[in-house]
Design a protein around this motif. Structure first.
Motif, short mmCIF file in Angstrom:
data_model
loop_
_atom_site.label_atom_id
_atom_site.label_comp_id
_atom_site.label_asym_id
_atom_site.label_seq_id
_atom_site.Cartn_x
_atom_site.Cartn_y
_atom_site.Cartn_z
N ASN A 120 0.83 -1.21 0.00
CA ASN A 120 0.00 0.00 0.00
C ASN A 120 0.86 1.26 0.00
O ASN A 120 0.57 2.23 -0.71
CB ASN A 120 -0.92 0.02 1.22
CG ASN A 120 -2.06 -0.98 1.10
OD1 ASN A 120 -2.30 -1.53 0.03
ND2 ASN A 120 -2.74 -1.22 2.20
N LEU A 121 1.90 1.23 0.82
CA LEU A 121 2.82 2.36 0.84
C LEU A 121 3.53 2.51 -0.51
O LEU A 121 3.66 3.60 -1.06
CB LEU A 121 3.86 2.18 1.95
CG LEU A 121 3.40 2.42 3.39
CD1 LEU A 121 4.47 1.96 4.37
CD2 LEU A 121 3.09 3.90 3.61
N PHE A 143 2.02 4.34 -3.56
CA PHE A 143 2.02 5.80 -3.62
C PHE A 143 3.08 6.34 -4.58
O PHE A 143 3.03 7.50 -4.98
CB PHE A 143 2.25 6.39 -2.22
CG PHE A 143 0.98 6.66 -1.47
CD1 PHE A 143 0.39 7.92 -1.49
CD2 PHE A 143 0.35 5.66 -0.76
CE1 PHE A 143 -0.80 8.17 -0.81
CE2 PHE A 143 -0.82 5.90 -0.06
CZ PHE A 143 -1.40 7.16 -0.10
N LYS A 156 1.88 12.12 3.56
CA LYS A 156 1.34 11.01 2.78
C LYS A 156 1.74 9.67 3.40
O LYS A 156 0.96 8.72 3.44
CB LYS A 156 1.85 11.07 1.33
CG LYS A 156 1.07 11.97 0.41
CD LYS A 156 1.54 11.77 -1.03
CE LYS A 156 0.82 12.68 -1.99
NZ LYS A 156 -0.63 12.40 -2.07
N TYR A 157 2.97 9.61 3.85
CA TYR A 157 3.51 8.38 4.43
C TYR A 157 2.71 7.96 5.66
O TYR A 157 2.26 6.81 5.77
CB TYR A 157 4.98 8.60 4.80
CG TYR A 157 5.72 7.36 5.26
CD1 TYR A 157 6.25 6.47 4.34
CD2 TYR A 157 5.91 7.09 6.61
CE1 TYR A 157 6.95 5.34 4.75
CE2 TYR A 157 6.60 5.97 7.04
CZ TYR A 157 7.12 5.10 6.11
OH TYR A 157 7.80 3.99 6.52
N ASP A 180 -8.28 1.86 8.80
CA ASP A 180 -9.40 2.25 7.94
C ASP A 180 -10.64 1.38 8.12
O ASP A 180 -11.77 1.86 8.04
CB ASP A 180 -8.97 2.22 6.47
CG ASP A 180 -8.82 3.63 5.91
OD1 ASP A 180 -9.07 4.59 6.66
OD2 ASP A 180 -8.46 3.77 4.72
N SER A 217 -4.01 4.46 7.42
CA SER A 217 -5.13 3.86 6.70
C SER A 217 -5.00 2.35 6.60
O SER A 217 -6.00 1.62 6.73
CB SER A 217 -5.24 4.45 5.29
OG SER A 217 -5.53 5.84 5.36
N SER A 218 -3.79 1.86 6.37
CA SER A 218 -3.58 0.41 6.26
C SER A 218 -3.86 -0.30 7.57
O SER A 218 -4.20 -1.48 7.58
CB SER A 218 -2.12 0.13 5.84
OG SER A 218 -1.88 0.60 4.54
N ASN A 249 -0.31 9.02 6.56
CA ASN A 249 -1.72 8.79 6.23
C ASN A 249 -1.94 7.40 5.63
O ASN A 249 -2.91 6.71 5.95
CB ASN A 249 -2.21 9.86 5.25
CG ASN A 249 -2.51 11.18 5.93
OD1 ASN A 249 -2.78 11.21 7.14
ND2 ASN A 249 -2.46 12.26 5.19
N SER A 250 -1.01 6.99 4.76
CA SER A 250 -1.12 5.67 4.15
C SER A 250 -0.92 4.57 5.20
O SER A 250 -1.64 3.57 5.21
CB SER A 250 -0.08 5.50 3.04
OG SER A 250 -0.12 4.19 2.52
#
Length: 377
Positions: free
Chosen positions: A133-134, A137, A172-173, A183, A179-180, A175-176
């Motif tokens: 997931n990371l 990006f 971004k890092y 979420d 989320s993983s 947040n990702s």
């Protein structure tokens, strides 16, 4: 035991006298050894499979598993270590019994090491998925072809998280990463039949049980509060480890806060692993000390992490150097699920970890893991 191969049965008595007088040890006769193996199939299997010569596991004509290996190098001791298919679960039962006996009689605290498997029912991604997931990006702005870049850097989870950390923004890092982990999380997921609930029940009942986790999430803390309306504190580094009081859980690889979306002391990239797994560092020393001094059980961990296994190997090696017959050989334990695996494959994996100092307690279905963990306590 190597002296046995030098003497045939007719001279075993003389051999006993000679070796016992010289070395103060007892040499057992061939019949004794054969009877020992026949009457203790599980112990004989563990004994033979522990040899570093990597004996192969074969299937007999009747479907039984056997190891074609004779550790004594003697023509008269050719008794095979064998198990029927339906007996494979007895290896797990034997290790469970061993764990329970040690927990009651060793005088040591129990240390539970919690892996990512316990967080999956709460919606957290598996470690490989989190890494992917990371990595995603990077496309399409930073790289043109994700697959080719992954291959070029070794296609490992550590490398992927590292290259992402070098290129995308910190916002971004995090947040990702958040989320993983969170979420899919809902507070309604806190139900009694999860591995996490079994772990927090153990911690609440046996307060001297030590909790360590490789997870970045706070699901242990959230479930503890849900179940007992008390706070389970956490520590994330050497300073907080010294100042935090029980009940607590030690986050070995740092934490990503559920409420604040902040990450602290995370060990996620290859650089962070290299730095934190030096023998002088807190992350390494904490695991080493916990494994060396306590009865240790891994839960929700696949034991596939190279750094994690390196610590186990270091403890096992140093324990062996200080071997005491009163304590016996050092082992830690792990709770695993061998779902849909053949009997032979289970035996292969079991022997693989046994030779690395890990006794596996296993089941054939993930839903059985909480009850199996409960039974150990």
């Amino acid at each position: 035991m190597s002296a046995i191969s030098k003497y045939k049965e007719e001279s075993i008595q003389e051999a006993c006298k000679r070796i016992s007088s010289n070395y103060g040890c007892l040499v057992l006769g061939i019949d004794y050894i054969l009877n020992l193996g026949r009457n203790n199939k599980l112990l004989w299997w563990n004994f033979v499979s522990s040899f570093t010569d990597n004996p192969n596991i074969n299937i007999d004509f009747d479907g039984s598993l056997f190891i074609e290996y004779h550790p004594f190098r003697d023509d008269d001791i050719t008794f095979k270590a064998s198990l029927k298919k339906e007996e494979i679960a007895l290896l797990s039962d034997s290790n469970a019994k061993s764990f329970i006996e040690q927990r009651k009689n060793s005088g040591k605290n129990t240390a539970i090491f919690v892996g990512n498997g316990v967080s999956i029912p709460f919606g957290s991604c598996q470690w490989e998925v989190l890494s992917d997931n990371l990595f995603d990006f990077l496309s399409p702005y930073y790289v043109d072809d994700l697959d080719k870049v992954a291959t070029a850097i070794g296609d490992t989870t550590y490398a992927k998280t590292s290259i992402v950390n070098m290129n995308i923004s910190p916002a971004k890092y995090i947040n990702s990463l958040w989320s993983s982990i969170y979420d899919k999380y809902e507070t309604k997921m806190h139900v009694p039949n999860t591995l996490i609930r079994s772990i927090v029940k153990i911690k609440n009942k046996y307060s001297n049980t030590l909790l360590y986790t490789y997870n970045y999430d706070e699901f242990l803390e959230l479930d503890y509060e849900e179940a007992f309306h008390r706070t389970l504190a956490h520590c994330i580094d050497e300073k907080s480890h010294l100042s935090t009081y029980e009940p607590m859980v030690t986050h070995l690889h740092g934490i990503v806060s559920y409420k604040s979306k902040m990450k602290r002391h995370t060990v996620l990239t290859s650089e962070e692993y290299y730095e934190n797994y030096k023998t002088s560092k807190w992350v390494y020393r904490t695991q080493y000390d916990a494994l060396y001094n306590n009865l240790s059980l891994f839960v929700g961990s696949s034991l596939s992490d190279l750094f994690q296994m390196s610590v186990i190997n270091d403890v096992r090696t140093n324990k062996y150097k200080k071997y005491s017959p009163l304590e016996g050989l050092w082992f830690c334990y792990a709770l695993l699920c061998f779902k849909d695996m053949s009997t032979k494959d289970i035996a292969i994996v079991y022997n693989y970890y046994y030779r690395k100092g890990v006794k596996i307690i296993f089941t054939d279905d993930y839903v059985k893991l909480p009850a199996l963990l409960d039974s150990l306590f």
